[in-house]
Every structure is written in structure tokens, then in C-alpha cells.
Design a protein around this motif. Structure first.
Motif, PDB file in Angstrom:
ATOM      1  N   ASN A   1       0.421   0.721  -8.791  1.00  0.00           N
ATOM      2  CA  ASN A   1       0.972   2.137  -8.081  1.00  0.00           C
ATOM      3  C   ASN A   1       0.569   1.919  -6.524  1.00  0.00           C
ATOM      4  N   LEU A   2       0.388   0.817  -5.855  1.00  0.00           N
ATOM      5  CA  LEU A   2       0.025   0.627  -4.679  1.00  0.00           C
ATOM      6  C   LEU A   2       0.102  -0.739  -4.052  1.00  0.00           C
ATOM      7  N   LEU A   3       0.926  -0.775  -2.967  1.00  0.00           N
ATOM      8  CA  LEU A   3       1.098  -2.084  -2.229  1.00  0.00           C
ATOM      9  C   LEU A   3       0.691  -1.627  -0.728  1.00  0.00           C
ATOM     10  N   THR A   4       0.354  -2.776  -0.058  1.00  0.00           N
ATOM     11  CA  THR A   4      -0.058  -2.775   1.296  1.00  0.00           C
ATOM     12  C   THR A   4       0.881  -3.588   2.207  1.00  0.00           C
ATOM     13  N   VAL A   5       1.289  -2.898   3.201  1.00  0.00           N
ATOM     14  CA  VAL A   5       2.236  -3.927   4.347  1.00  0.00           C
ATOM     15  C   VAL A   5       1.464  -4.004   5.503  1.00  0.00           C
ATOM     16  N   MET A   6       1.220  -5.253   5.737  1.00  0.00           N
ATOM     17  CA  MET A   6       0.385  -5.357   7.141  1.00  0.00           C
ATOM     18  C   MET A   6       1.395  -5.594   8.396  1.00  0.00           C
ATOM     19  N   PRO A   7       0.991  -5.336   9.673  1.00  0.00           N
ATOM     20  CA  PRO A   7       2.049  -5.291  10.838  1.00  0.00           C
ATOM     21  C   PRO A   7       2.774  -6.518  10.853  1.00  0.00           C
ATOM     22  N   ASP A   8       2.623  -7.621  10.288  1.00  0.00           N
ATOM     23  CA  ASP A   8       3.298  -8.918  10.451  1.00  0.00           C
ATOM     24  C   ASP A   8       4.121  -8.945   9.136  1.00  0.00           C
ATOM     25  N   GLY A   9       4.230  -8.019   8.379  1.00  0.00           N
ATOM     26  CA  GLY A   9       5.000  -7.846   7.133  1.00  0.00           C
ATOM     27  C   GLY A   9       4.402  -8.487   5.885  1.00  0.00           C
ATOM     28  N   THR A  10       3.360  -9.129   5.977  1.00  0.00           N
ATOM     29  CA  THR A  10       2.505  -9.617   4.727  1.00  0.00           C
ATOM     30  C   THR A  10       2.390  -8.461   4.016  1.00  0.00           C
ATOM     31  N   VAL A  11       2.308  -8.911   2.527  1.00  0.00           N
ATOM     32  CA  VAL A  11       2.020  -7.878   1.520  1.00  0.00           C
ATOM     33  C   VAL A  11       0.830  -8.177   0.703  1.00  0.00           C
ATOM     34  N   TYR A  12      -0.109  -7.076   0.553  1.00  0.00           N
ATOM     35  CA  TYR A  12      -1.344  -7.175  -0.359  1.00  0.00           C
ATOM     36  C   TYR A  12      -1.043  -6.441  -1.299  1.00  0.00           C
TER      37      TYR A  12
ATOM     38  N   PRO B   1      -7.270  -8.501  -0.219  1.00  0.00           N
ATOM     39  CA  PRO B   1      -6.292  -9.231   0.585  1.00  0.00           C
ATOM     40  C   PRO B   1      -5.739 -10.775   0.084  1.00  0.00           C
ATOM     41  N   VAL B   2      -4.982 -10.481  -1.081  1.00  0.00           N
ATOM     42  CA  VAL B   2      -4.316 -11.482  -1.797  1.00  0.00           C
ATOM     43  C   VAL B   2      -2.806 -11.530  -1.184  1.00  0.00           C
ATOM     44  N   ASN B   3      -2.346 -12.548  -0.506  1.00  0.00           N
ATOM     45  CA  ASN B   3      -0.956 -12.480   0.210  1.00  0.00           C
ATOM     46  C   ASN B   3      -0.109 -12.851  -1.050  1.00  0.00           C
ATOM     47  N   ILE B   4       0.767 -11.822  -1.259  1.00  0.00           N
ATOM     48  CA  ILE B   4       1.818 -11.665  -2.690  1.00  0.00           C
ATOM     49  C   ILE B   4       3.077 -11.792  -2.045  1.00  0.00           C
ATOM     50  N   GLY B   5       3.236 -12.125  -0.643  1.00  0.00           N
ATOM     51  CA  GLY B   5       4.581 -12.017   0.084  1.00  0.00           C
ATOM     52  C   GLY B   5       4.537 -11.535   1.354  1.00  0.00           C
ATOM     53  N   ASN B   6       5.985 -11.434   1.885  1.00  0.00           N
ATOM     54  CA  ASN B   6       6.200 -11.081   3.253  1.00  0.00           C
ATOM     55  C   ASN B   6       7.689 -10.441   3.019  1.00  0.00           C
ATOM     56  N   ILE B   7       7.628  -8.956   3.585  1.00  0.00           N
ATOM     57  CA  ILE B   7       8.869  -8.258   3.660  1.00  0.00           C
ATOM     58  C   ILE B   7      10.064  -8.764   4.439  1.00  0.00           C
ATOM     59  N   ASN B   8       9.463  -9.730   5.451  1.00  0.00           N
ATOM     60  CA  ASN B   8      10.760 -10.436   6.223  1.00  0.00           C
ATOM     61  C   ASN B   8      11.322 -11.635   5.391  1.00  0.00           C
ATOM     62  N   GLU B   9      10.983 -12.065   4.215  1.00  0.00           N
ATOM     63  CA  GLU B   9      11.263 -13.236   3.540  1.00  0.00           C
ATOM     64  C   GLU B   9      11.588 -12.833   2.224  1.00  0.00           C
TER      65      GLU B   9
ATOM     66  N   TYR C   1       7.051  -6.886  -6.108  1.00  0.00           N
ATOM     67  CA  TYR C   1       6.698  -6.034  -6.967  1.00  0.00           C
ATOM     68  C   TYR C   1       6.984  -6.483  -8.382  1.00  0.00           C
ATOM     69  N   GLU C   2       8.414  -7.146  -8.715  1.00  0.00           N
ATOM     70  CA  GLU C   2       8.488  -7.295  -9.931  1.00  0.00           C
ATOM     71  C   GLU C   2       8.675  -8.659 -10.348  1.00  0.00           C
ATOM     72  N   LYS C   3       8.560  -9.489  -9.440  1.00  0.00           N
ATOM     73  CA  LYS C   3       8.312 -10.934  -9.778  1.00  0.00           C
ATOM     74  C   LYS C   3       7.035 -11.612  -9.125  1.00  0.00           C
ATOM     75  N   ASN C   4       6.173 -11.219  -8.630  1.00  0.00           N
ATOM     76  CA  ASN C   4       4.950 -12.011  -8.205  1.00  0.00           C
ATOM     77  C   ASN C   4       4.001 -11.841  -9.293  1.00  0.00           C
ATOM     78  N   ALA C   5       3.493 -13.157  -9.679  1.00  0.00           N
ATOM     79  CA  ALA C   5       2.651 -13.449 -10.809  1.00  0.00           C
ATOM     80  C   ALA C   5       1.348 -12.649 -10.742  1.00  0.00           C
ATOM     81  N   PHE C   6       0.659 -12.604  -9.596  1.00  0.00           N
ATOM     82  CA  PHE C   6      -0.597 -11.739  -9.681  1.00  0.00           C
ATOM     83  C   PHE C   6      -0.406 -10.367  -9.667  1.00  0.00           C
ATOM     84  N   VAL C   7       0.662  -9.719  -9.255  1.00  0.00           N
ATOM     85  CA  VAL C   7       1.366  -8.601  -9.279  1.00  0.00           C
ATOM     86  C   VAL C   7       1.360  -8.150 -10.725  1.00  0.00           C
ATOM     87  N   GLY C   8       1.911  -9.020 -11.523  1.00  0.00           N
ATOM     88  CA  GLY C   8       2.314  -9.088 -12.831  1.00  0.00           C
ATOM     89  C   GLY C   8       0.863  -8.807 -13.656  1.00  0.00           C
TER      90      GLY C   8
END
Length: 335
Positions: free
Chosen positions: A251-262, A268-276, A283-290
Motif C-alpha cells: 500500500n506504499l511506494l516511494t519515489v526518489m528525486p531521480d526517479g528511483t523507486v523503493y 532502500p531496495v531499488n525496485i525500478g525507476n519511473i524514467n525507465e 508494482y505488478e511485475k517486480n519480484a521483491f514487491v511480489g
């Protein structure tokens, strides 16, 4: 009545900060901050994620955007970003700040477009607080809290508990009542970044801390005050609060200034970047989020009667301590 769920986006709009707090997650100030184009990208992706969850889970999503940093007001686009959020008319928002730059312009905006709350930090008595956050910061924080409260803005004080200050929670609760803020709440230190210089509590100290929270919460003076003493974080259900289950990734995601998502800033587990890739795909495909969204078993909690409600306690602390979010909360004394 349609079923609903809450979903929060914690958005760090700058890495810059004017303070160097001893328990900060950042080890140094990184030169990164959000511009207006970034803002549109984040909001569009959050809208898409919300609609996807509503369609796939057949429920209403109530959204909350928490604006923070660094110190968010050091971003020159701070108020413009809040205006863009308000213009969407779909989110409630809050601001996590040290309060240094709350001026009349900010107050006027908050009065016109009320946030869910403004959160300031209080680390204990004047001496303890200033030792952690800087000389004179205690008095300034109290003054800012008073100004916000008098302006009718819901204001919260946050207390980060560790070995050397946890016994001062009662002091902070009393200060919160004197300032007539809306709420005071507390959670435990996560030893990342600068926070590694401070020492986390032992299991016995955590037990004492929870007992203290319970005592403060049940204090008759607290009950007569309008200030809420919250006990709704990990293990604090034993202090009379609501059962807590980690929301990171669910129920929570964090977006950092450079677009990195935790999943969470404190995990602070890098699960992606909104620029990519989009927030929806993350949210739907990352294994750790799953794994975080699943009922994956928690090592050490198999026989605990609270397992289905607590789900292992403070996952970010387990990750920081063991590099494994699916181990028993190191502060928990239950077998």
C-alpha cells in the motif's frame, strides 16, 4: 458500500537539506531535485497505478501523497508541485518537513488547500533534540508547530526512538500537548546512512519502550488533551494501538528525486525507476514487491499467535539488520 483500500506515495522532491541530523538515512546531500516536468510524470503514473489497482482488485483506492525530501521546501518548485497535486483533485497530501522555511506564503497556501497534516520532528528534551538536529532547532520547531496550529493546520510531531533517547517519549508527548498539536507518534530508528552512528534498542529496551508508549497513551492527562498519542506502528498494538502490518510495496511506494523507486524509504531496495518503467509495471511485475504483497512466511514467527495480524513487525528494521525483510522483528520478545 464499495470496498476500498488506501495507497500512499511517498515522494522525495529533493535530496537537499539544511540540517545534518544524526539519524538521517542519507549519508550526504545528493544534488538531485524534482522539476515541473518530473511532477507531471509522477502524477500521471500514480493515476495509472491507481486505476489499475481499482480495475484488477474491484475496489476504490483512496490515495495519499506524502511530500518530503531532504527538506522539501528547499525545492524552488515546492508550492508549484503542491498546486499541481491539488489541481488533480484526487489525492489528499501531507508534508514531512523540518519546518525551517514555513513562511506566511506557505501558511496561506496550507490554509487555502489544507494538507492532511504537516509533520515535524521532535527528538526529546531541548538538549537531546539539539544534539541530534542542531543547536537552536528545538525552539524553532516549537515555534513553527505553534504557528501551524494557530493557523488551523493539522500538525504532527514524530519521535524517532533509539537507545539514547527512547525514555524521553513522555517528554515529547507533554510538549505536544502544550503545543496543542493534532498528534504525536513514534517509531524506532532504522540504522541506515547517518543513522548508523546511533544505536538501536535491544529487545529488552524495545519492550520497555513499548511499555512506556502504553503508559503515556493511557495517562489521564493525555486523555484530557486533544492531542492524540498514536500507537499504530510495529509492535505498538501491545500498547493499545491498532495491529500493524508493514505496508511497504503493498500500500506504499516511494519515489526518489531521480526517479528511483523503493518499497519504502526506510527499506532502500531499488525496485525500478519511473524514467525507465512505469509505477504500474514496478508494482505488478517486480519480484521483491511480489514477495512483500504475498503471505510469505516470516522466519522466527511461525508459532506466534499474532502472525496473521503483525506479519513480522518492522520489515525495514529486519532488512537493515539481517539484509532480509522476512525475518522476525529484532525488537520482538514474543516466541
Amino acid at each position: 458500500m464499495r470496498e476500498y483500500k488506501y495507497f500512499k506515495l511517498q515522494w522525495h522532491i529533493t535530496d537537499h537539506c539544511n540540517l545534518r541530523c544524526k539519524h538521517c538515512y542519507q549519508e550526504n546531500s545528493i544534488n538531485s531535485e524534482v522539476n515541473i516536468d518530473d511532477c507531471k510524470l509522477v502524477l500521471d503514473q500514480f493515476d495509472e497505478l491507481t486505476k489499475t489497482i481499482e480495475n484488477s482488485e474491484q475496489l476504490e483506492v483512496k490515495t495519499h501523497i506524502s511530500i518530503t525530501g531532504g527538506e522539501p521546501m528547499l525545492n524552488p518548485n515546492f508550492l508549484d508541485i503542491l498546486k499541481l497535486i491539488q489541481a488533480r483533485k484526487t489525492y489528499c497530501y501531507s508534508v514531512l518537513s523540518n519546518g525551517s522555511f514555513i513562511d506566511e506564503t506557505c501558511l496561506d497556501f496550507f490554509k487555502a488547500f489544507p494538507p492532511l497534516f504537516i509533520q515535524l520532528s521532535m527528538e526529546g528534551s531541548r538538549a537531546t533534540h539539539d544534539a541530534i538536529r542542531g543547536q537552536g532547532d528545538f525552539d524553532r520547531t516549537c515555534q513553527v508547530a505553534e504557528r501551524l496550529t494557530k493557523a488551523g493546520i493539522k500538525t504532527m510531531l514524530s519521535f524517532t526512538a533509539h537507545k539514547t533517547n527512547y525514555k524521553e517519549f513522555k517528554t515529547v508527548a507533554n510538549i505536544a500537548r502544550e503545543l496543542k498539536v493534532y498528534k504525536v507518534w513514534t517509531d524506532r530508528l532504522i540504522p541506515y546512512g547517518n543513522g548508523k552512528q546511533l544505536v538501536s534498542m535491544s529487545t529488552e529496551e524495545t519492550k520497555d519502550y513499548i511499555k512506556l508508549v502504553k503508559k503515556v497513551k493511557e495517562d489521564k492527562k493525555c486523555n484530557r488533551s486533544r492531542t492524540i498519542v498514536s500507537a499504530d506502528r510495529a509492535l505498538q498494538f501491545m500498547a493499545g494501538g491498532n495491529y500493524y502490518s508493514c505496508s511497504a510495496g503493498k500500500n506504499l511506494l516511494t519515489v526518489m528525486p531521480d526517479g528511483t523507486v523503493y518499497p519504502c524509504r526506510r527499506m532502500p531496495v531499488n525496485i525500478g525507476n519511473i524514467n525507465e518503467e512505469s509505477l504500474t509495471d514496478i508494482y505488478e511485475k517486480n519480484a521483491f514487491v511480489g514477495e512483500l504483497k504475498s503471505d510469505k512466511s516470516i522466519k522466527g514467527c511461525e508459532n506466534c499467535k499474532f502472525i496473521n495480524l503483525c506479519r513480522g513487525g518492522l520489515k525495514c528494521l529486519s532488512f537493515a539488520t539481517h539484509n532480509d525483510a522476512f525475518m522476525k522483528d529484532v525488537g520482538c520478545w514474543h516466541q
